[in-house]
Design an enzyme around this catalytic site. Structure first.
Site, short mmCIF file in Angstrom:
data_model
loop_
_atom_site.label_atom_id
_atom_site.label_comp_id
_atom_site.label_asym_id
_atom_site.label_seq_id
_atom_site.Cartn_x
_atom_site.Cartn_y
_atom_site.Cartn_z
N GLY A 23 0.82 -1.22 0.00
CA GLY A 23 0.00 0.00 0.00
C GLY A 23 0.85 1.26 0.00
N CYS A 24 1.94 1.23 0.75
CA CYS A 24 2.82 2.40 0.86
C CYS A 24 3.58 2.63 -0.45
CB CYS A 24 3.78 2.24 2.02
SG CYS A 24 2.90 2.09 3.60
#
Length: 158
Positions: free
Chosen positions: A44-45
């Site tokens: 996600g990052c």
């Protein structure tokens, strides 16, 4: 001291990649985007960082400077930045001072255990150092577009 919308951001000082020191006053005169994320090199990052990267020139064109913030150290940040070819710097908040100031440290349940984690959040700060808008507990898809839209609206008003 915690951050409050429509109030000046509190004093802080932090180290970022590229040997840069970032403070509550270092970017006065520029719109500032601080996006907090849980961890370098996670799915996600990585997606979020790439979306800020891909729209970076639009942020710069709208007068905004972007910084990613996490608890990772400078070495991890430098590797993450190089791997993704990020054009912006990443702030190493290893002692969680900024994370606590911006209220993004949250208790989470991971694999049935309580852990302290970072809630994905973004903050829009005016050229005068006033917190204008905050997005908390965000989902990555569409978020960067929303932040860019807010920055562009701010430029129109100015």
């Amino acid at each position: 001291m915690a951050v409050v919308v429509n109030k000046p951001i509190p004093e802080f000082e932090a180290q970022a990649t590229g040997g840069i020191k970032v403070t509550h006053q270092s970017h006065l005169g520029q719109t500032l985007i601080l996006y907090f994320y849980p961890k370098d090199h996670t799915p996600g990052c990585t997606t979020e960082a790439m979306q800020f990267r891909d729209q970076y020139q639009e942020f710069i064109g709208a007068g905004a400077q972007v910084f990613g913030v996490s608890r990772d150290n400078l070495k991890s940040h430098e590797d993450f930045k190089a791997k993704l070819e990020l054009p912006f710097e990443l702030i190493a908040d290893t002692e969680e001072k900024m994370c606590h100031m911006f209220g993004v440290v949250k208790n989470k349940i991971m694999y049935g255990k309580k852990v302290k984690g970072i809630e994905r959040s973004t903050f829009l700060i005016s050229p005068e150092g006033i917190l204008l808008q905050e997005w908390r507990g965000i989902k990555v898809p569409g978020h960067v577009d929303e932040v860019l839209k807010a920055v562009k609206m701010l430029k129109k008003v100015a």
